[in-house]
Design an enzyme around this catalytic site. Structure first.
Site, short mmCIF file in Angstrom:
data_model
loop_
_atom_site.label_atom_id
_atom_site.label_comp_id
_atom_site.label_asym_id
_atom_site.label_seq_id
_atom_site.Cartn_x
_atom_site.Cartn_y
_atom_site.Cartn_z
N GLY A 130 43.84 26.55 42.07
CA GLY A 130 42.40 26.61 41.71
C GLY A 130 41.65 27.90 41.92
N SER A 131 42.52 29.01 42.27
CA SER A 131 41.87 30.20 42.12
C SER A 131 41.52 30.68 40.60
CB SER A 131 42.82 31.36 42.94
OG SER A 131 43.96 31.56 42.04
N ARG B 177 57.57 37.11 30.69
CA ARG B 177 56.76 38.38 30.28
C ARG B 177 57.37 39.55 31.01
NH1 ARG B 177 51.13 35.52 31.11
NH2 ARG B 177 52.21 34.97 32.98
N GLY C 12 33.89 38.21 46.63
CA GLY C 12 33.51 37.70 45.42
C GLY C 12 34.73 36.80 44.65
N LYS D 215 45.00 41.46 40.43
CA LYS D 215 46.07 40.39 40.59
C LYS D 215 46.62 39.87 39.43
CE LYS D 215 43.17 36.30 40.78
NZ LYS D 215 42.77 35.06 41.51
N LYS E 140 51.18 46.35 45.56
CA LYS E 140 50.98 45.59 46.83
C LYS E 140 51.92 45.92 47.87
CE LYS E 140 48.26 42.85 47.32
NZ LYS E 140 46.69 43.14 47.41
N GLU F 76 28.49 41.78 41.01
CA GLU F 76 27.40 41.21 41.66
C GLU F 76 26.84 39.98 41.44
OE1 GLU F 76 23.88 43.19 39.72
OE2 GLU F 76 24.69 43.17 37.82
N VAL G 213 47.21 29.42 37.09
CA VAL G 213 47.92 28.50 36.23
C VAL G 213 47.10 27.37 35.89
CG1 VAL G 213 49.37 27.56 37.61
CG2 VAL G 213 50.24 27.84 35.34
N LYS H 276 55.06 38.62 45.25
CA LYS H 276 55.56 39.66 44.31
C LYS H 276 56.03 40.96 44.79
CE LYS H 276 53.10 37.12 40.66
NZ LYS H 276 52.96 35.82 41.41
#
Length: 622
Positions: A453-454, A540, A294, A371, A425, A320, A458, A413
């Site tokens: 675009g995810s 950060r 998803g 993520k 990861k 879902e 950003v 990362k």
């Protein structure tokens, strides 16, 4: 001309070609012989003319030249026309020479050449008249067309000019070309003159009242594009770019594909050539399971796998609503009542094992993960549960179910990891390598950077801030990140799955890093809201100023694909994470220390005698 029926248009072209033969015949006999031929020579010459015209007409219909096979005046039509004239003249010329001794041989040499020139001249005149007629009728130069300068007088620029000149209701009106090659200063591209070089861009844009500049270069570097964009901003015009070659239909530019300069163009990436046959070899006709289907990456992987015709494609996610949207996209229905959509959390090993027992996948593409770096810095236990233990659950179930190919989606990362996201990861990469080496399976990890675009990227964050009126928050003016588009990343993930060797971490070539500040400034510029401020918040916890794709001690090796590098990582036995720590801090300290582990100086072959590590139970992180 378009109002004339097709039959009459083709008849007119045929009539012109016949007339060209007759004019060539009469003209040559007049100039060469002044019509002073003997009776037997006249008979032979006329018979030759009738025969060659008849043969031309017959061949013209057999090759479909007069049935609309090629556009009038095109290179293809000229090739067929030349072939017909050459073949008929050679054959009939030889026949006439052999069987008609009184035949004037010079006719067989000069008449076809003259006829061909007349045929070509007629087509050239038609194309010229058609273009002029379109301009007179406002087909090209209609009132809504915007004045544009075209930057680049090469093949792409010529293609843009041709399209604008011939398109009905073209949105652009070319007022000139710009090219940095000074040898082209007097060049005309489809009637449009090269007016100057890049240094003249601002001046020419104002002088010609240009609305936009079309950058007709398919391989321009990001720094160059950025510089031209800044000049366009100075001139108060928009920058329009052509799509990269891989996005063009048949490799050719289309007017409706031209678009405004976007953040993606800052990437300056080389075209990706994916070997679909190699990919399809391990996916087509196979049972494929995508975890995290998803999400942005998982969903695009599912779309691309679906196009490769697997025997079954199972989509697993704990969201879902995301599964509903993906099923709508893939199947056109969102009933969620078919076996292909699976609601399951990879943290629940028991439920996950039931899924594997029912699906029996051949290939697993593992994209499920947490993520967001700041969230995992605040809630590191969640990263441990999902990215480490959840990935281990998927690996264990895959091995028990006989999965032969496994692709773990990782992140840049994980290289020299300092954040909880990167550390978790990194452990998933090492666990994947252990299973690959321990059981000699094609289990690999794929590492890449940020994806434009995810969800949560950003770009989405900046757009939301701009819509709200600002400010746009950037951590540091110098911070850079690697970027990819979602389709690019997923294509290479699938390609890596085809070429990876057991235990490999495959690192995708992300091109040059991009300054986040440039992305923010470009999005503000595109929005037209130039009053939006940029606010710097500082890095950060866990963030790097510059990400890397390879760790300090990692050594990349070339793979079969020019944009994929192979890297070895130290294996991590499940036994080293399958224990009940005294506190969450113990688990997180393990994550930090194990993520920093390096490859041993000499290769160590995993010992397969202790398989209990693969059968133990998972700890509960309190």
């Amino acid at each position: 001309m378009r109002s004339v029926p097709v039959f009459w248009r083709r008849a007119l072209m045929l009539g012109w070609d016949v007339l060209a033969w007759l004019i060539a015949f009469a003209g040559f006999v007049l100039v060469r012989y002044e019509f002073q031929l003997k009776e037997d020579q006249w008979l032979a010459a006329i018979a030759y003319a009738v025969a060659i015209i008849s043969a031309h007409v017959v061949l013209g219909f057999l090759t479909q030249l007069y049935l609309g096979r090629s556009k009038v005046g095109s290179y293809a039509e000229a090739t067929y026309l030349g072939g017909i004239v050459l073949s008929t003249s050679v054959v009939l010329g030889l026949v006439a020479t052999v069987f008609a001794p009184r035949f004037p041989n010079a006719i067989a040499i000069f008449m076809p050449a003259t006829a061909l020139i007349l045929m070509a001249a007629g087509r050239w005149a038609f194309r010229g008249w058609l273009g002029a007629n379109r301009r007179r009728n406002g087909v090209v130069d209609h009132e809504d067309a915007k004045n544009v300068l075209v930057y680049g007088a090469g093949e792409a620029g010529a293609e843009v000019a041709r399209l604008v000149n011939t398109a009905h209701e073209a949105p652009y009106r070319i007022v000139g070309f710009i090219d940095d090659d000074r040898s082209k200063r007097f060049l005309r591209v489809h009637g449009h003159r090269v007016l100057g070089t890049r240094s003249d861009l601002v001046h020419l844009a104002k002088e010609k009242d240009a609305h936009s500049v079309i950058l007709a270069m398919g391989n321009a570097q990001p720094d160059f594009i950025k510089g031209v964009s800044q000049q366009c901003s100075e001139a108060g015009v928009k920058l329009i770019v052509i799509p990269p070659v891989r996005e063009r239909i048949g490799g050719r530019v289309q007017l409706d594909q031209l678009r405004e300069f976007d953040v993606v163009d800052l990437l300056g990436r080389r075209p990706i050539h994916t070997d679909l046959s190699e990919i399809s070899g391990y996916l087509s006709g196979r049972v494929v399971l995508v975890t995290g289907a998803g999400g942005s990456i998982g969903a695009e992987i599912a779309r691309q796998v679906n196009d490769l015709k697997p025997s079954k494609l199972f989509l697993l996610d704990r969201d879902e609503s995301a599964l509903h949207g993906l099923q709508l996209d893939l199947k056109g229905v969102g009933l969620l009542d078919s076996e292909e959509t699976i609601l399951c959390d990879i943290r629940d090993e028991t439920a996950l094992q039931k899924v594997f027992d029912q699906c029996r996948p051949d290939v697993v593409l593992h994209a499920a993960a947490l993520k967001h770096l700041p969230m995992l810095e605040r809630f590191p236990e969640e990263g441990w549960k999902t990215n480490v233990l959840g990935s281990l659950n998927v690996l264990r179930c895959a091995r028990k179910s006989g999965v032969q190919r496994f692709v773990n989606v990782s992140t840049d990362k994980a290289a020299d990891a300092i954040s909880r996201l990167g550390q978790s990861k990194r452990l998933a990469e090492r666990l994947t390598a252990w299973y690959a080496m321990q059981y000699n399976l094609d289990y690999v990890s794929v590492r890449f950077g940020n994806v434009l675009g995810s969800r949560g990227s950003v770009v989405h964050a900046f757009k939301a801030q701009i819509e709200r009126g600002g400010p746009v928050t950037v951590t540091d003016p110098k911070v850079t990140r690697y970027f990819m588009t979602i389709p690019e990343a997923c294509e290479l993930v699938l390609q890596a799955g085809a070429i990876g060797k057991p235990g490999d971490v495959l690192v995708l070539d992300m091109g040059e890093p991009v300054r986040i500040l440039d992305v923010a400034q470009r999005l503000i510029e595109v929005s037209g809201r130039h009053d939006i401020a940029i606010q710097y918040t500082g890095l950060r916890e866990g963030e790097k100023l510059h990400e890397v794709l390879l760790g300090e001690v990692e050594r990349g090796h070339a793979s079969e694909h020019p944009l994929i590098t192979q890297v070895a990582v130290p294996v991590l036995s499940p036994m080293d994470v399958l224990f009940d720590p005294d506190s969450p801090e113990d688990a997180l300290e393990l994550m930090r220390s194990q993520a920093a582990a390096r490859l041993p100086q000499s290769p160590v072959t995993p010992v397969r005698s202790d398989l209990s590590a693969d059968t133990g139970s998972h700890p509960v992180v309190r």
